[in-house]
Design a protein around this motif. Structure first.
Motif, PDB file in Angstrom:
ATOM      1  N   CYS A 196       0.821  -1.219   0.000  1.00 40.62           N
ATOM      2  CA  CYS A 196       0.000   0.000   0.000  1.00 40.62           C
ATOM      3  C   CYS A 196       0.855   1.270   0.000  1.00 40.62           C
ATOM      4  CB  CYS A 196      -0.931   0.005   1.218  1.00 40.62           C
ATOM      5  SG  CYS A 196      -2.214  -1.257   1.171  1.00 40.62           S
ATOM      6  N   LEU A 197       2.044   1.216   0.600  1.00 40.40           N
ATOM      7  CA  LEU A 197       2.872   2.412   0.729  1.00 40.40           C
ATOM      8  C   LEU A 197       3.919   2.533  -0.370  1.00 40.40           C
ATOM      9  CD1 LEU A 197       3.484   2.400   4.604  1.00 40.40           C
ATOM     10  CD2 LEU A 197       1.864   3.810   3.317  1.00 40.40           C
ATOM     11  N   CYS A 198       4.393   1.435  -0.890  1.00 36.83           N
ATOM     12  CA  CYS A 198       5.557   1.483  -1.785  1.00 36.83           C
ATOM     13  C   CYS A 198       5.273   1.068  -3.229  1.00 36.83           C
ATOM     14  CB  CYS A 198       6.678   0.589  -1.228  1.00 36.83           C
ATOM     15  SG  CYS A 198       7.184   1.005   0.460  1.00 36.83           S
ATOM     16  N   VAL A 199       4.280   0.212  -3.457  1.00 36.95           N
ATOM     17  CA  VAL A 199       4.056  -0.318  -4.800  1.00 36.95           C
ATOM     18  C   VAL A 199       3.251   0.679  -5.629  1.00 36.95           C
ATOM     19  CG1 VAL A 199       2.939  -2.160  -6.120  1.00 36.95           C
ATOM     20  CG2 VAL A 199       4.192  -2.706  -4.030  1.00 36.95           C
ATOM     21  N   ARG A 200       3.664   0.881  -6.862  1.00 35.06           N
ATOM     22  CA  ARG A 200       2.941   1.719  -7.805  1.00 35.06           C
ATOM     23  C   ARG A 200       2.553   0.880  -9.009  1.00 35.06           C
ATOM     24  NH1 ARG A 200       2.450   4.015  -4.051  1.00 35.06           N
ATOM     25  NH2 ARG A 200       3.027   6.115  -3.394  1.00 35.06           N
ATOM     26  N   LEU A 201       1.304   0.970  -9.389  1.00 32.73           N
ATOM     27  CA  LEU A 201       0.783   0.145 -10.488  1.00 32.73           C
ATOM     28  C   LEU A 201       0.425   1.004 -11.697  1.00 32.73           C
ATOM     29  CD1 LEU A 201      -1.571  -2.187  -8.395  1.00 32.73           C
ATOM     30  CD2 LEU A 201       0.702  -2.719  -9.255  1.00 32.73           C
ATOM     31  N   GLY A 202       1.305   1.902 -12.070  1.00 33.46           N
ATOM     32  CA  GLY A 202       1.022   2.760 -13.218  1.00 33.46           C
ATOM     33  C   GLY A 202      -0.031   3.786 -12.880  1.00 33.46           C
ATOM     34  N   ASP A 203      -1.128   3.778 -13.621  1.00 33.06           N
ATOM     35  CA  ASP A 203      -2.218   4.740 -13.389  1.00 33.06           C
ATOM     36  C   ASP A 203      -3.240   4.186 -12.400  1.00 33.06           C
ATOM     37  OD1 ASP A 203      -1.010   6.341 -15.275  1.00 33.06           O
ATOM     38  OD2 ASP A 203      -2.182   5.484 -16.926  1.00 33.06           O
ATOM     39  N   ASP A 204      -2.757   3.417 -11.413  1.00 39.79           N
ATOM     40  CA  ASP A 204      -3.690   2.750 -10.501  1.00 39.79           C
ATOM     41  C   ASP A 204      -4.330   3.756  -9.549  1.00 39.79           C
ATOM     42  OD1 ASP A 204      -1.952   1.991  -7.587  1.00 39.79           O
ATOM     43  OD2 ASP A 204      -1.071   3.088  -9.266  1.00 39.79           O
ATOM     44  N   THR A 205      -5.462   3.365  -9.054  1.00 41.56           N
ATOM     45  CA  THR A 205      -6.131   4.136  -8.024  1.00 41.56           C
ATOM     46  C   THR A 205      -5.749   3.591  -6.655  1.00 41.56           C
ATOM     47  OG1 THR A 205      -8.047   2.670  -8.040  1.00 41.56           O
ATOM     48  CG2 THR A 205      -8.083   4.534  -9.572  1.00 41.56           C
ATOM     49  N   THR A 206      -6.070   4.352  -5.625  1.00 43.60           N
ATOM     50  CA  THR A 206      -5.778   3.900  -4.264  1.00 43.60           C
ATOM     51  C   THR A 206      -6.526   2.612  -3.948  1.00 43.60           C
ATOM     52  OG1 THR A 206      -5.483   6.197  -3.581  1.00 43.60           O
ATOM     53  CG2 THR A 206      -5.854   4.589  -1.843  1.00 43.60           C
ATOM     54  N   THR A 207      -7.749   2.493  -4.444  1.00 47.44           N
ATOM     55  CA  THR A 207      -8.552   1.294  -4.174  1.00 47.44           C
ATOM     56  C   THR A 207      -7.897   0.049  -4.763  1.00 47.44           C
ATOM     57  OG1 THR A 207     -10.535   2.671  -4.291  1.00 47.44           O
ATOM     58  CG2 THR A 207     -10.845   0.297  -4.358  1.00 47.44           C
ATOM     59  N   ALA A 208      -7.378   0.156  -5.985  1.00 52.59           N
ATOM     60  CA  ALA A 208      -6.727  -0.996  -6.618  1.00 52.59           C
ATOM     61  C   ALA A 208      -5.475  -1.386  -5.847  1.00 52.59           C
ATOM     62  CB  ALA A 208      -6.381  -0.671  -8.066  1.00 52.59           C
ATOM     63  N   ARG A 209      -4.697  -0.388  -5.415  1.00 55.43           N
ATOM     64  CA  ARG A 209      -3.486  -0.691  -4.651  1.00 55.43           C
ATOM     65  C   ARG A 209      -3.826  -1.320  -3.302  1.00 55.43           C
ATOM     66  NH1 ARG A 209      -1.576   3.890  -5.041  1.00 55.43           N
ATOM     67  NH2 ARG A 209      -1.903   4.765  -2.954  1.00 55.43           N
ATOM     68  N   ASN A 210      -4.864  -0.799  -2.649  1.00 58.58           N
ATOM     69  CA  ASN A 210      -5.295  -1.387  -1.380  1.00 58.58           C
ATOM     70  C   ASN A 210      -5.775  -2.823  -1.565  1.00 58.58           C
ATOM     71  OD1 ASN A 210      -4.707   1.016  -0.165  1.00 58.58           O
ATOM     72  ND2 ASN A 210      -6.826   1.661   0.132  1.00 58.58           N
ATOM     73  N   MET A 211      -6.471  -3.075  -2.668  1.00 62.35           N
ATOM     74  CA  MET A 211      -6.951  -4.430  -2.935  1.00 62.35           C
ATOM     75  C   MET A 211      -5.780  -5.382  -3.110  1.00 62.35           C
ATOM     76  SD  MET A 211      -9.430  -6.518  -3.313  1.00 62.35           S
ATOM     77  CE  MET A 211      -8.897  -8.211  -3.315  1.00 62.35           C
ATOM     78  N   LEU A 212      -4.739  -4.949  -3.803  1.00 64.40           N
ATOM     79  CA  LEU A 212      -3.560  -5.788  -3.968  1.00 64.40           C
ATOM     80  C   LEU A 212      -2.904  -6.071  -2.618  1.00 64.40           C
ATOM     81  CD1 LEU A 212      -1.593  -7.227  -5.856  1.00 64.40           C
ATOM     82  CD2 LEU A 212      -0.334  -5.066  -6.079  1.00 64.40           C
ATOM     83  N   GLY A 213      -2.833  -5.043  -1.766  1.00 65.25           N
ATOM     84  CA  GLY A 213      -2.249  -5.235  -0.441  1.00 65.25           C
ATOM     85  C   GLY A 213      -3.056  -6.208   0.407  1.00 65.25           C
ATOM     86  N   VAL A 214      -4.364  -6.066   0.382  1.00 59.92           N
ATOM     87  CA  VAL A 214      -5.229  -6.975   1.141  1.00 59.92           C
ATOM     88  C   VAL A 214      -5.121  -8.398   0.605  1.00 59.92           C
ATOM     89  CG1 VAL A 214      -7.648  -7.542   1.616  1.00 59.92           C
ATOM     90  CG2 VAL A 214      -6.841  -5.200   1.895  1.00 59.92           C
ATOM     91  N   PHE A 215      -5.055  -8.525  -0.715  1.00 56.35           N
ATOM     92  CA  PHE A 215      -4.924  -9.854  -1.313  1.00 56.35           C
ATOM     93  C   PHE A 215      -3.622 -10.529  -0.864  1.00 56.35           C
ATOM     94  CE2 PHE A 215      -3.465 -12.662  -4.727  1.00 56.35           C
ATOM     95  CZ  PHE A 215      -4.550 -13.516  -4.832  1.00 56.35           C
ATOM     96  N   VAL A 216      -2.526  -9.774  -0.842  1.00 52.31           N
ATOM     97  CA  VAL A 216      -1.241 -10.326  -0.390  1.00 52.31           C
ATOM     98  C   VAL A 216      -1.326 -10.738   1.076  1.00 52.31           C
ATOM     99  CG1 VAL A 216       1.170  -9.744   0.046  1.00 52.31           C
ATOM    100  CG2 VAL A 216       0.102  -9.050  -2.101  1.00 52.31           C
ATOM    101  N   TRP A 217      -2.000  -9.917   1.890  1.00 54.58           N
ATOM    102  CA  TRP A 217      -2.179 -10.230   3.308  1.00 54.58           C
ATOM    103  C   TRP A 217      -2.916 -11.565   3.463  1.00 54.58           C
ATOM    104  CZ3 TRP A 217      -4.192  -6.085   7.308  1.00 54.58           C
ATOM    105  CH2 TRP A 217      -4.371  -6.690   8.543  1.00 54.58           C
TER     106      TRP A 217
END
Length: 539
Positions: A59-80
């Motif tokens: 959530c703090l370090c990964v950037r997914l191009g033109d991603d939104t905060t929701t998409a990044r949070n979803m990736l973080g939750v999925f990894v968790w």
């Protein structure tokens, strides 16, 4: 005032000081602190912290191009969630409920939306079929079925490959209608009951023929692998198939859902091909010429007949459970037959699903009397306490994650990195997908592997501009090819704990079966699969 002599314990209490005596305990305190630290920093606690830590990093370090905060949070939750699934730091059913609080807290979706993923038609299908499976188990119908089928294959003179075929075919058939683990747990005592009549090298003083030990290994391997193969042929056979159907419904709500009959028309031929190959592998490796002659002094048809006679004639309760179960199968198969013959589902304008009739038929078990005790029904809620809620919660988590990946925009972000696959040929992608899934599933659960891969495969299919099921199905079925290690599935553990097989037996047999399954799937999916699933409109 009551008087009496003072006991020894009371005397010790009176002699003890009112205030604690203070001693110099610095070394003891240092030791206590070290012990506390060891208690806190255990491997399990580290695994527990790993999930939130990886989520924070994403959530703090990964950037997914033109991603939104929701998409990044979803990736973080999925990894968790996946970290906890992989390490089992928290019990898997509890981890499966974590989307209920993680999704709302991270702004991915509302509490009501994520909760709805845990109860839909697919979950209803699971609950109804599990209740019916418990009824079959309670009235010992599975054992009667197994003994009857085995009797058919136990000919005289004894034919070892034919007897092996009988046990494997029975296990595969049982696994078609209930979870793989339940099928193995039911059938393994039948197989080991036959093997107990054979001499063991550890307990017998006489020379044990090598064919006896090989046949023991073939029987145990046949039960665990036949359950996995049979489970692929129906939607209710394994949770992986249900996850696939649920994700299809979530990602493509405007498309026709995958019905029980449609999956069966594809899954059964595939399972049949793999099953015949499995039987051939076991016969070549473990049933050499002369096996029947070596086994015949210990195995006789009269033994099986004696066990069947001990069960007695079929009771009214058994007949009614079989009737309800058979009626459910007929309703599943006829809800949606073909485009020309729509089935009974058209009467209700598509509002009734496979889960509808599953719960309806299961309800009949609580209404029909069992004729054993006055006022007692075929089933009651006490008999349902063994319902595998862990599987139900795991399915719900898979559906919730699929919804979260789609609604958060993470699926679109991931698809942008897959443009290079547009020119890749399907014949190269499908076997690769199957092998990747079959490799990952050796180290984590089948359901977790499917939940991880299927959303990604949907985006790959969109990038390649092919029907999504052409990749989703190989990925999901490949996740069921956990044939190499005892820890691959609970079914493998059940077989391994019998003591008849070793890891080298599983690797030798499982590797050949995994390769054969991948080949059959790669051939049938673009041919038979494309024909059956081509009617899925709205993709």
């Amino acid at each position: 005032m009551e008087c009496g002599h003072v006991s020894l314990e009371e005397s010790d209490i009176l002699k003890s000081p009112l205030l604690p005596v203070v001693h110099n305990e610095e070394p003891h305190e240092q030791q206590t602190v070290a012990q506390h630290l060891q208690t806190i920093f255990t491997p399990k606690n580290c695994y527990i912290a790993l999930g939130p830590l990886l989520c924070s990093v994403v959530c703090l370090c990964v950037r997914l191009g033109d991603d939104t905060t929701t998409a990044r949070n979803m990736l973080g939750v999925f990894v968790w969630i996946f970290a906890w699934w992989l390490t089992e730091a928290v019990p898997m059913p509890i981890t499966s409920m974590s989307p209920l609080f993680l999704f709302p807290l991270f702004g991915i979706t509302s509490a009501d939306d994520v909760a709805s993923s845990y109860m839909d038609d697919v979950i209803s299908l699971v609950l109804g079929s599990f209740i019916l499976a418990l009824a079959v188990e309670h009235y010992n119908i599975h054992r009667r079925l197994a003994l009857n089928i085995t009797l058919v294959f136990c000919v005289e003179p004894l034919n070892a490959p034919l007897l092996l075929l009988g046990i494997c075919a029975t296990t595969a058939f049982v696994s078609m209608w209930m979870h793989n683990v339940a099928a193995v747990v039911m059938m393994m005592p039948v197989a080991t009951g036959i093997l107990q009549r054979l001499p063991s090298s550890s307990s017998s003083t006489e020379m044990v023929p090598p064919a006896v030990g090989k046949f023991c290994r073939a029987m145990v391997l046949g039960v665990i692998y036949s359950a996995a193969v049979g489970g692929t042929s129906t939607l209710t056979g394994t949770g992986v198939n249900l996850i696939l159907v649920g994700m299809w419904k979530s990602y493509f709500p405007e498309a026709d859902p995958i019905s029980f009959s449609q999956w069966f028309f594809f899954g059964f031929p595939l399972a049949l091909c793999i099953f015949v190959t499995l039987w051939g592998i076991l016969c070549v490796m473990y049933c050499p010429n002369g096996s029947g002659k070596a086994l015949s002094p210990y195995l006789h048809k009269s033994h099986l007949k004696r066990e069947l006679e001990m069960l007695g004639p079929m009771s009214f309760a058994e007949k009614m459970v079989l009737s309800v179960f058979g009626g459910l199968v007929v309703l599943w198969m006829t809800r949606n037959i073909t485009e020309d013959i729509p089935g009974w589902g058209c009467v209700f304008d598509g509002r009734a699903g496979d889960g509808t009739v599953s719960v309806m038929m299961a309800t009949l078990l609580f209404i029909i009397p069992n004729n054993i005790k006055k006022g007692e029904k075929l089933m009651d809620w006490d008999k349902c306490k063994k319902l595998p809620w862990n599987i139900v919660l795991l399915l719900g988590a898979g559906f919730a994650i699929a919804d979260g990946v789609r609604t958060s925009g993470l699926a679109e972000v991931l698809s942008k990195g897959l443009v290079f696959l547009e020119t890749a040929p399907y014949w190269a992608i499908a076997p690769t997908v199957c092998l990747i899934a079959a490799t990952i599933t050796e180290f984590t659960s089948n359901n977790a592997t499917t939940t991880l891969l299927v959303p990604l495969l949907i985006e790959i299919a969109k990038t390649m501009r092919i029907h999504p099921l052409l990749l989703m199905v190989p990925g999901a079925i490949g996740a069921q090819f956990a044939f190499l290690l005892p820890t691959g599935t609970p079914s493998n553990i059940v077989g391994f704990t019998t003591g008849h097989i070793e890891i080298k037996d599983m690797i030798k047999t499982g590797l050949a079966l995994k390769i054969a399954g991948t080949v059959f799937l790669s051939v049938l999916m673009p041919t038979l699969g494309a024909y059956i699933f081509a009617s899925k409109a709205g993709v």
